[in-house]
Design an enzyme around this catalytic site. Structure first.
Site, PDB file in Angstrom:
ATOM      1  N   HIS A   1     -10.113  -5.823  -2.522  1.00  0.00           N
ATOM      2  CA  HIS A   1      -8.788  -5.973  -1.911  1.00  0.00           C
ATOM      3  C   HIS A   1      -8.920  -6.160  -0.409  1.00  0.00           C
ATOM      4  O   HIS A   1      -9.860  -5.665   0.211  1.00  0.00           O
ATOM      5  CB  HIS A   1      -7.890  -4.765  -2.212  1.00  0.00           C
ATOM      6  CG  HIS A   1      -8.485  -3.447  -1.821  1.00  0.00           C
ATOM      7  ND1 HIS A   1      -9.400  -2.795  -2.616  1.00  0.00           N
ATOM      8  CD2 HIS A   1      -8.322  -2.671  -0.727  1.00  0.00           C
ATOM      9  CE1 HIS A   1      -9.764  -1.679  -2.034  1.00  0.00           C
ATOM     10  NE2 HIS A   1      -9.140  -1.569  -0.879  1.00  0.00           N
ATOM     11  N   PHE A   2      -7.947  -6.867   0.141  1.00  0.00           N
ATOM     12  CA  PHE A   2      -7.811  -7.011   1.592  1.00  0.00           C
ATOM     13  C   PHE A   2      -6.564  -6.253   2.036  1.00  0.00           C
ATOM     14  O   PHE A   2      -5.501  -6.382   1.421  1.00  0.00           O
ATOM     15  CB  PHE A   2      -7.656  -8.491   1.985  1.00  0.00           C
ATOM     16  CG  PHE A   2      -8.957  -9.253   1.965  1.00  0.00           C
ATOM     17  CD1 PHE A   2      -9.457  -9.746   0.776  1.00  0.00           C
ATOM     18  CD2 PHE A   2      -9.673  -9.467   3.131  1.00  0.00           C
ATOM     19  CE1 PHE A   2     -10.664 -10.452   0.753  1.00  0.00           C
ATOM     20  CE2 PHE A   2     -10.871 -10.170   3.112  1.00  0.00           C
ATOM     21  CZ  PHE A   2     -11.371 -10.658   1.924  1.00  0.00           C
ATOM     22  N   HIS A   3      -6.715  -5.469   3.099  1.00  0.00           N
ATOM     23  CA  HIS A   3      -5.580  -4.800   3.751  1.00  0.00           C
ATOM     24  C   HIS A   3      -4.979  -5.769   4.767  1.00  0.00           C
ATOM     25  O   HIS A   3      -5.716  -6.364   5.569  1.00  0.00           O
ATOM     26  CB  HIS A   3      -6.042  -3.574   4.529  1.00  0.00           C
ATOM     27  CG  HIS A   3      -6.648  -2.495   3.700  1.00  0.00           C
ATOM     28  ND1 HIS A   3      -5.947  -1.374   3.324  1.00  0.00           N
ATOM     29  CD2 HIS A   3      -7.894  -2.350   3.176  1.00  0.00           C
ATOM     30  CE1 HIS A   3      -6.747  -0.572   2.617  1.00  0.00           C
ATOM     31  NE2 HIS A   3      -7.929  -1.147   2.514  1.00  0.00           N
TER      32      HIS A   3
ATOM     33  N   GLN B   1     -14.510   2.389   1.535  1.00  0.00           N
ATOM     34  CA  GLN B   1     -13.806   1.949   0.322  1.00  0.00           C
ATOM     35  C   GLN B   1     -13.507   3.140  -0.586  1.00  0.00           C
ATOM     36  O   GLN B   1     -14.379   3.990  -0.820  1.00  0.00           O
ATOM     37  CB  GLN B   1     -14.651   0.921  -0.441  1.00  0.00           C
ATOM     38  CG  GLN B   1     -13.906   0.297  -1.615  1.00  0.00           C
ATOM     39  CD  GLN B   1     -14.705  -0.777  -2.355  1.00  0.00           C
ATOM     40  OE1 GLN B   1     -15.906  -0.948  -2.125  1.00  0.00           O
ATOM     41  NE2 GLN B   1     -14.035  -1.484  -3.242  1.00  0.00           N
TER      42      GLN B   1
ATOM     43  N   ASP C   1       0.867  -1.185   0.000  1.00  0.00           N
ATOM     44  CA  ASP C   1       0.000   0.000   0.000  1.00  0.00           C
ATOM     45  C   ASP C   1       0.903   1.235   0.000  1.00  0.00           C
ATOM     46  O   ASP C   1       1.828   1.334   0.805  1.00  0.00           O
ATOM     47  CB  ASP C   1      -0.898  -0.021   1.251  1.00  0.00           C
ATOM     48  CG  ASP C   1      -2.034   0.989   1.152  1.00  0.00           C
ATOM     49  OD1 ASP C   1      -1.745   2.190   0.952  1.00  0.00           O
ATOM     50  OD2 ASP C   1      -3.203   0.594   1.288  1.00  0.00           O
TER      51      ASP C   1
HETATM   52  P1  AMP Z   1      -9.818   1.194   0.391  1.00  0.00           P
HETATM   53  O1  AMP Z   1     -10.211   2.458   1.081  1.00  0.00           O
HETATM   54  O2  AMP Z   1     -10.063  -0.032   1.195  1.00  0.00           O
HETATM   55  O3  AMP Z   1     -10.408   1.164  -0.987  1.00  0.00           O
HETATM   56  O4  AMP Z   1      -8.243   1.249   0.295  1.00  0.00           O
HETATM   57  C1  AMP Z   1      -7.535   1.616  -0.845  1.00  0.00           C
HETATM   58  C2  AMP Z   1      -6.087   1.590  -0.447  1.00  0.00           C
HETATM   59  O5  AMP Z   1      -5.337   1.684  -1.631  1.00  0.00           O
HETATM   60  C3  AMP Z   1      -5.635   2.733   0.473  1.00  0.00           C
HETATM   61  O6  AMP Z   1      -5.062   2.181   1.644  1.00  0.00           O
HETATM   62  C4  AMP Z   1      -4.604   3.476  -0.368  1.00  0.00           C
HETATM   63  O7  AMP Z   1      -3.524   3.936   0.401  1.00  0.00           O
HETATM   64  C5  AMP Z   1      -4.169   2.431  -1.355  1.00  0.00           C
HETATM   65  N1  AMP Z   1      -3.708   2.880  -2.657  1.00  0.00           N
HETATM   66  C6  AMP Z   1      -4.231   3.862  -3.431  1.00  0.00           C
HETATM   67  N2  AMP Z   1      -3.551   3.950  -4.583  1.00  0.00           N
HETATM   68  C7  AMP Z   1      -2.590   2.994  -4.554  1.00  0.00           C
HETATM   69  C8  AMP Z   1      -1.569   2.579  -5.452  1.00  0.00           C
HETATM   70  N3  AMP Z   1      -1.384   3.163  -6.643  1.00  0.00           N
HETATM   71  N4  AMP Z   1      -0.757   1.560  -5.084  1.00  0.00           N
HETATM   72  C9  AMP Z   1      -0.911   0.960  -3.880  1.00  0.00           C
HETATM   73  N5  AMP Z   1      -1.856   1.304  -2.992  1.00  0.00           N
HETATM   74  C10 AMP Z   1      -2.688   2.308  -3.327  1.00  0.00           C
END
Ligand code: AMP
Length: 142
Positions: free
Chosen positions: A105-107, A99, A36
């Site tokens: 995706h999973f964090h 989101q 991330d």
């Molecule tokens: P969500 O809010 O669960 O959709 O999380 C999206 C995640 O993607 C966030 O933690 C961002 O920091 C991460 N993110 C956004 N753009 C990128 C990218 N280009 N590469 C890796 N992570 C990203």
């Protein structure tokens, strides 16, 4: 309420196609894991299926067993790589739930006792630090 359709122009779809860069730690036939870029703690990794779905709500159930197996594999490696006391696993469905990127995706976030998480989608991490954290996870994956 029903969710909007999957948009194949989302940023993770572009990462999967190789149209924009990512710091990858793992890939197999069905899943990819990468760092991330705005980590909530060092080692914050994302696991995504290659198959298109907006989030868990519209995902093909057939894709889920393999996906959760990769989540477990990466979580174990992240715990070892960062000597974590615990591992926080999160997954958000739709903006109301937090989101921001609309490809499932999973964090996977290492946690240490008494250490607070940084904000979600907060500050961009330095590329060299992401690369070093990825190296530790790849090493733990063996
Ligand atoms: P969500 O809010 O669960 O959709 O999380 C999206 C995640 O993607 C966030 O933690 C961002 O920091 C991460 N993110 C956004 N753009 C990128 C990218 N280009 N590469 C890796 N992570 C990203």
């Amino acid at each position: 309420m029903t969710s909007p359709a999957y948009d194949s122009n989302n940023i993770f779809a572009k990462i999967l196609k190789g149209d924009i860069p990512s710091v990858r730690v793992y890939e197999d036939e069905h899943t990819v894991a990468f760092m991330d870029v705005m980590p909530q703690s060092p080692g914050h990794t994302l696991v995504v299926p290659k198959s298109p779905s907006r989030n868990l709500l519209d995902a093909d159930p057939a894709a889920l067993p393999h996906l959760i197996t990769t989540v477990q594999k990466i979580a174990v490696a992240v715990q070892e790589a960062f000597d974590a006391d615990g591992v926080y696993i999160a997954q958000f469905n739709e903006p109301a739930a937090g989101q921001t990127v609309f490809h499932l995706h999973f964090h996977i976030i290492p946690r240490h006792e008494g250490v607070a998480l940084k904000p979600h989608s907060g500050k961009m991490e330095d590329g060299a630090i992401l690369a070093e954290n990825a190296r530790k996870i790849v090493e733990a994956l063996g």
